[in-house]
Design an enzyme around this catalytic site. Sequence first.
Site, PDB file in Angstrom:
ATOM      1  N   VAL A  21       0.831  -1.210   0.000  1.00 42.46           N
ATOM      2  CA  VAL A  21       0.000   0.000   0.000  1.00 42.46           C
ATOM      3  C   VAL A  21       0.861   1.254   0.000  1.00 42.46           C
ATOM      4  O   VAL A  21       0.629   2.181  -0.781  1.00 42.46           O
ATOM      5  CB  VAL A  21      -0.966  -0.004   1.199  1.00 42.46           C
ATOM      6  CG1 VAL A  21      -1.715   1.324   1.290  1.00 42.46           C
ATOM      7  CG2 VAL A  21      -1.953  -1.157   1.079  1.00 42.46           C
ATOM      8  N   ASP A  42      10.333   3.319   6.409  1.00 41.53           N
ATOM      9  CA  ASP A  42      10.006   1.978   6.894  1.00 41.53           C
ATOM     10  C   ASP A  42      11.169   1.513   7.767  1.00 41.53           C
ATOM     11  O   ASP A  42      12.324   1.903   7.530  1.00 41.53           O
ATOM     12  CB  ASP A  42       9.803   1.014   5.712  1.00 41.53           C
ATOM     13  CG  ASP A  42       9.048  -0.249   6.103  1.00 41.53           C
ATOM     14  OD1 ASP A  42       9.576  -1.015   6.935  1.00 41.53           O
ATOM     15  OD2 ASP A  42       7.954  -0.480   5.565  1.00 41.53           O
ATOM     16  N   GLY A  86       1.362  -1.804   8.911  1.00 42.61           N
ATOM     17  CA  GLY A  86       0.522  -2.670   9.737  1.00 42.61           C
ATOM     18  C   GLY A  86       0.435  -4.039   9.128  1.00 42.61           C
ATOM     19  O   GLY A  86       0.835  -4.262   7.981  1.00 42.61           O
ATOM     20  N   ALA A  87      -0.094  -4.968   9.897  1.00 40.77           N
ATOM     21  CA  ALA A  87      -0.298  -6.324   9.383  1.00 40.77           C
ATOM     22  C   ALA A  87      -1.339  -6.276   8.269  1.00 40.77           C
ATOM     23  O   ALA A  87      -2.387  -5.642   8.435  1.00 40.77           O
ATOM     24  CB  ALA A  87      -0.763  -7.252  10.500  1.00 40.77           C
ATOM     25  N   ARG A  95     -11.401  -6.561   8.554  1.00 45.60           N
ATOM     26  CA  ARG A  95     -10.473  -5.511   8.947  1.00 45.60           C
ATOM     27  C   ARG A  95     -10.349  -5.418  10.470  1.00 45.60           C
ATOM     28  O   ARG A  95      -9.286  -5.131  11.002  1.00 45.60           O
ATOM     29  CB  ARG A  95     -10.921  -4.172   8.362  1.00 45.60           C
ATOM     30  CG  ARG A  95     -10.885  -4.145   6.825  1.00 45.60           C
ATOM     31  CD  ARG A  95     -11.432  -2.827   6.284  1.00 45.60           C
ATOM     32  NE  ARG A  95     -11.412  -2.792   4.817  1.00 45.60           N
ATOM     33  CZ  ARG A  95     -12.415  -3.168   4.043  1.00 45.60           C
ATOM     34  NH1 ARG A  95     -13.523  -3.633   4.599  1.00 45.60           N
ATOM     35  NH2 ARG A  95     -12.319  -3.087   2.739  1.00 45.60           N
ATOM     36  N   ASP A 155     -14.227   3.062  -0.836  1.00 48.54           N
ATOM     37  CA  ASP A 155     -15.526   2.384  -0.952  1.00 48.54           C
ATOM     38  C   ASP A 155     -16.511   3.244  -1.750  1.00 48.54           C
ATOM     39  O   ASP A 155     -17.309   2.730  -2.533  1.00 48.54           O
ATOM     40  CB  ASP A 155     -16.093   2.103   0.443  1.00 48.54           C
ATOM     41  CG  ASP A 155     -15.121   1.352   1.322  1.00 48.54           C
ATOM     42  OD1 ASP A 155     -14.924   0.157   1.086  1.00 48.54           O
ATOM     43  OD2 ASP A 155     -14.539   1.978   2.222  1.00 48.54           O
ATOM     44  N   THR A 156     -16.447   4.556  -1.543  1.00 48.72           N
ATOM     45  CA  THR A 156     -17.304   5.468  -2.293  1.00 48.72           C
ATOM     46  C   THR A 156     -16.961   5.437  -3.782  1.00 48.72           C
ATOM     47  O   THR A 156     -17.851   5.465  -4.639  1.00 48.72           O
ATOM     48  CB  THR A 156     -17.173   6.894  -1.728  1.00 48.72           C
ATOM     49  OG1 THR A 156     -17.740   6.916  -0.411  1.00 48.72           O
ATOM     50  CG2 THR A 156     -17.873   7.921  -2.601  1.00 48.72           C
ATOM     51  N   HIS A 182     -15.330   1.728   7.637  1.00 53.94           N
ATOM     52  CA  HIS A 182     -14.667   1.180   6.452  1.00 53.94           C
ATOM     53  C   HIS A 182     -14.537  -0.320   6.706  1.00 53.94           C
ATOM     54  O   HIS A 182     -13.512  -0.818   7.162  1.00 53.94           O
ATOM     55  CB  HIS A 182     -13.293   1.813   6.265  1.00 53.94           C
ATOM     56  CG  HIS A 182     -12.474   1.180   5.173  1.00 53.94           C
ATOM     57  ND1 HIS A 182     -12.946   1.005   3.885  1.00 53.94           N
ATOM     58  CD2 HIS A 182     -11.212   0.665   5.188  1.00 53.94           C
ATOM     59  CE1 HIS A 182     -12.011   0.418   3.159  1.00 53.94           C
ATOM     60  NE2 HIS A 182     -10.957   0.202   3.918  1.00 53.94           N
ATOM     61  N   THR A 238      -4.983  -5.379  -1.587  1.00 59.08           N
ATOM     62  CA  THR A 238      -5.476  -4.262  -2.377  1.00 59.08           C
ATOM     63  C   THR A 238      -4.442  -3.145  -2.266  1.00 59.08           C
ATOM     64  O   THR A 238      -4.019  -2.801  -1.169  1.00 59.08           O
ATOM     65  CB  THR A 238      -6.832  -3.751  -1.851  1.00 59.08           C
ATOM     66  OG1 THR A 238      -6.683  -3.318  -0.494  1.00 59.08           O
ATOM     67  CG2 THR A 238      -7.884  -4.842  -1.899  1.00 59.08           C
TER      68      THR A 238
END
Length: 321
Positions: A21, A42, A86-87, A95, A155-156, A182, A238
């Site tokens: 991501v 990172d 994050g994982a 989620r 999502d929108t 979400h 995603t």
Amino acid sequence: MSNAPLRRDLPKVGIVGAGQVGSALAYACLIRDTAPIISLYDIDKLRVDAQVADLAHGSIFAEPEVIGGADVSSMRDCDVIVITSGAPQKPGQSRLDLAGINAKIIADVMPKMLEVSPDALYVIVANPCDVLAVVAQKVSGLPTNRVFATGTGLDTARLRHLIARRAHVRERNVEAVMAGEHGDTEFALWSSARIGVTPILEWTDEQGNRPFTDASTNEIAKDVADAAYQVIAGKGSTNYAIGLSGSFLLDQLLSATPSMLPVSSILDDYYGISDVALSVPTLISNQGIVRPIEVPMTDRDHQELTASANVLKDTIKSIGY
């Protein structure tokens, strides 16, 4: 790769997390020219150095300068910091299943970022982003207008895409919003959805038929809620769409002119809901959250928003916040 930008007086976006991501977001910001300076951070030095080098090698084809690495100093003086670390969500996971482990990551990351960028806006992408926005605000002590999550922005976009396909129009002609969590309890605000100036439930095709019925709108809303699960099942994560929607959000956060997007901010007596982050239509700018907009809601909308709030409050409480 140097951690210091060539120019220190230009807007700077920081991205925490060089995974799928974070790197997709950095790439989207690069090709969209979101900010003159993009910094990627990172703790995995090998990975982040490789991502920064790969992005920087293409900078001759784009305007922004890409910097970063495993040294937190690369995030100094950012205007906006996006936390993607994050994982990752695995096939079959919701989620909310990620809440505990990712809350610990947020609690570790926020103080480090505040030390180098105390005046930044903080945007949470890591899931469950609504829960983690509350964690980030409580850990940091920042005002709620400066800590929020991407929420249902993607999502929108998915909702507008599906509506446009069914109506055979371009997505830019569709106005519709996913609200709430979400996640699994999100819902579409059908009562305010429009195609052009026409309420969606009154839209007719060339034969005079109405393609948007209770059955079809329920199907569309379910497809939106399930979209991430289907992508994760097929490719493991995603990343492209959230990278693009995140870079679009950053465009708005670097502007002094407010825009309205469905981001997830900590609400204060929004239709009676407080102390939980949920997505509703919200004015945002370079000051962060300007204000949530109290859009008209049906009784059903209000019930679904309250149900989302209760689910998230239970999750926040279960992880000790």
